[in-house]
Motif scaffolding. Sequence first.
Motif, PDB file in Angstrom:
ATOM      1  N   PRO A  29      36.332  55.170  -7.765  1.00 21.32           N
ATOM      2  CA  PRO A  29      37.577  54.851  -7.067  1.00 21.32           C
ATOM      3  C   PRO A  29      38.601  54.063  -7.878  1.00 21.32           C
ATOM      4  O   PRO A  29      39.785  54.198  -7.634  1.00 21.32           O
ATOM      5  N   ASP A  30      38.175  53.210  -8.803  1.00 17.30           N
ATOM      6  CA  ASP A  30      39.190  52.437  -9.514  1.00 17.30           C
ATOM      7  C   ASP A  30      38.920  52.444 -11.010  1.00 17.30           C
ATOM      8  O   ASP A  30      37.916  52.968 -11.478  1.00 17.30           O
ATOM      9  N   PHE A  31      39.844  51.851 -11.733  1.00 22.48           N
ATOM     10  CA  PHE A  31      39.816  51.894 -13.185  1.00 22.48           C
ATOM     11  C   PHE A  31      38.568  51.219 -13.751  1.00 22.48           C
ATOM     12  O   PHE A  31      37.931  51.748 -14.669  1.00 22.48           O
ATOM     13  N   TYR A  32      38.182  50.067 -13.197  1.00 20.67           N
ATOM     14  CA  TYR A  32      37.062  49.321 -13.763  1.00 20.67           C
ATOM     15  C   TYR A  32      35.757  50.107 -13.655  1.00 20.67           C
ATOM     16  O   TYR A  32      34.950  50.128 -14.581  1.00 20.67           O
ATOM     17  N   SER A  33      35.560  50.791 -12.529  1.00 12.19           N
ATOM     18  CA  SER A  33      34.339  51.585 -12.384  1.00 12.19           C
ATOM     19  C   SER A  33      34.327  52.758 -13.345  1.00 12.19           C
ATOM     20  O   SER A  33      33.282  53.127 -13.892  1.00 12.19           O
TER      21      SER A  33
ATOM     22  N   GLY B  28      45.937  60.549 -14.157  1.00 12.66           N
ATOM     23  CA  GLY B  28      45.533  59.160 -14.012  1.00 12.66           C
ATOM     24  C   GLY B  28      46.625  58.315 -13.408  1.00 12.66           C
ATOM     25  O   GLY B  28      47.792  58.458 -13.747  1.00 12.66           O
ATOM     26  N   PRO B  29      46.271  57.422 -12.480  1.00  9.63           N
ATOM     27  CA  PRO B  29      47.315  56.639 -11.817  1.00  9.63           C
ATOM     28  C   PRO B  29      48.054  55.715 -12.791  1.00  9.63           C
ATOM     29  O   PRO B  29      49.248  55.500 -12.652  1.00  9.63           O
ATOM     30  N   THR B  30      47.343  55.155 -13.746  1.00  5.86           N
ATOM     31  CA  THR B  30      47.992  54.249 -14.691  1.00  5.86           C
ATOM     32  C   THR B  30      47.826  54.777 -16.111  1.00  5.86           C
ATOM     33  O   THR B  30      47.052  55.690 -16.366  1.00  5.86           O
ATOM     34  N   VAL B  31      48.584  54.156 -17.015  1.00  5.77           N
ATOM     35  CA  VAL B  31      48.515  54.573 -18.409  1.00  5.77           C
ATOM     36  C   VAL B  31      47.129  54.344 -18.977  1.00  5.77           C
ATOM     37  O   VAL B  31      46.613  55.115 -19.783  1.00  5.77           O
ATOM     38  N   ILE B  32      46.488  53.277 -18.544  1.00  5.82           N
ATOM     39  CA  ILE B  32      45.224  52.903 -19.171  1.00  5.82           C
ATOM     40  C   ILE B  32      44.108  53.850 -18.753  1.00  5.82           C
ATOM     41  O   ILE B  32      43.154  54.069 -19.499  1.00  5.82           O
ATOM     42  N   ASP B  33      44.236  54.493 -17.584  1.00 11.24           N
ATOM     43  CA  ASP B  33      43.298  55.552 -17.221  1.00 11.24           C
ATOM     44  C   ASP B  33      43.404  56.716 -18.193  1.00 11.24           C
ATOM     45  O   ASP B  33      42.397  57.298 -18.610  1.00 11.24           O
ATOM     46  N   ARG B  34      44.625  57.039 -18.555  1.00 12.94           N
ATOM     47  CA  ARG B  34      44.819  58.132 -19.514  1.00 12.94           C
ATOM     48  C   ARG B  34      44.203  57.796 -20.862  1.00 12.94           C
ATOM     49  O   ARG B  34      43.570  58.636 -21.512  1.00 12.94           O
ATOM     50  N   MET B  35      44.360  56.532 -21.278  1.00 11.69           N
ATOM     51  CA  MET B  35      43.763  56.130 -22.549  1.00 11.69           C
ATOM     52  C   MET B  35      42.250  56.244 -22.511  1.00 11.69           C
ATOM     53  O   MET B  35      41.614  56.667 -23.480  1.00 11.69           O
TER      54      MET B  35
END
Lengths: 132, 126, 167
Positions: A29-33, B28-35
Amino acid sequence: MIIDILVIIAMLTGLLFFVATTVGIIRFPDFYSRVHAAGKGDTLSTTLFLGGAILFILRDFSEETLLTAIKLLLIVFYIFIASPTATHAIIDAGYEFRVPYWTRSSKKKCAEGEETTEENLDNGFYPEELKG
Amino acid sequence: MNLEPFFIAMAVAILFLMLCNLYRVVAGPTVIDRMLGMNVIGTKTTVLIVLVGIINGRVDLFIDITLAYALLNFITTIAAARFYQRLAQPAPPEPRESLMAPSAGPEVTEADAHATVSDPVREEPP
Amino acid sequence: MPPIFTFFVMLAFWTALSGKFDLFHLGMGMFSSGLVAWLSHDLLFEGHSRKLGATLIEIACFVRYLVWLFGQIVLANFHIAGLALSLYPKKHLDPHIIKFRTSLKTDFARFVLANSITLTPGTVSVRIEDNVFYVHAITRRSSADFSGPGPGEMERWVAWVFEGGSR
């Protein structure tokens, strides 16, 4: 023959972990996971793939294949160091940027600035106190 | 045992899973997801190059490319993450715009005007 | 000891990468690795002088630690695969960040601890500020090693390898 079976087992296990990594990156669900999925699964699946390649190369043994295997071993060692470090750099940048996170008690919530921090402490996401 | 079809199947499977990772890069919702997605794809590209080398029978040729690619991928990820982190930090208290753009115009202070004038003097040949 | 040790590590790396054993290539390797070892010998191994035997014992302990770490990595991958491939992953997740203070002194020991935290089940190290670690844990159970009183199991391992603590 036995080496071939070992190669197939190693590569299929690596593929299984890579599937798990991909599914985790897409579904969590989120970036950290997602960072969890990427940092762990990526390291071990790459190691297993390259380990299978090393076994396959060493199947017909000579000086040149030994040299190639040593180079592949260097790559494995390098990835073992570099992959967690890259993961750490990415999650550190995300933590600095306060990207939106997900906790069990709340739906997606954005931590921006000081005024929402107090609220976030109630969710148990950011650390409340320092362990002595 | 001829393992070549197995390696080709592995390479195709890795390519397919890299496409699935590309979903996270695109959406990806944010840039860092793409990275993050690009980091995973880059790590798997090293495996893909080794597999291509094995299929072609020239692993000793492809292994140097793999080494260079692994190094490059790591450095790219670190640089992008550091840049993003720098972006997140608050702006420095003194921007010193006059030093970065000497032709900024009317807002040049005394010291800066002196600096811009004295620069060409210093570079004159004796 | 450190400059000559760095020189041999560099020379081994050069030989493995070039793969030629004639006089010309070995001579160039000795020249360039000698140059690098002379210029930056305190980058690879830290400057304080130690005996060779202590370093060898440390490397042996480190290899023993790597075996334990590899088992933890396999466990971590099964953990994350189970979470990712379960039907409702949100039912099992409970992400949070914990903060703890370490007693490790050297930078290299902290680096090893941070990378090991990233590779073990359910935890990723987020940030290190001097001796304070920020760790992101994906379930409550996986952060139990760090939230108890005193150093956790992994920190005791790292202290055993690098600073002579008890395991």
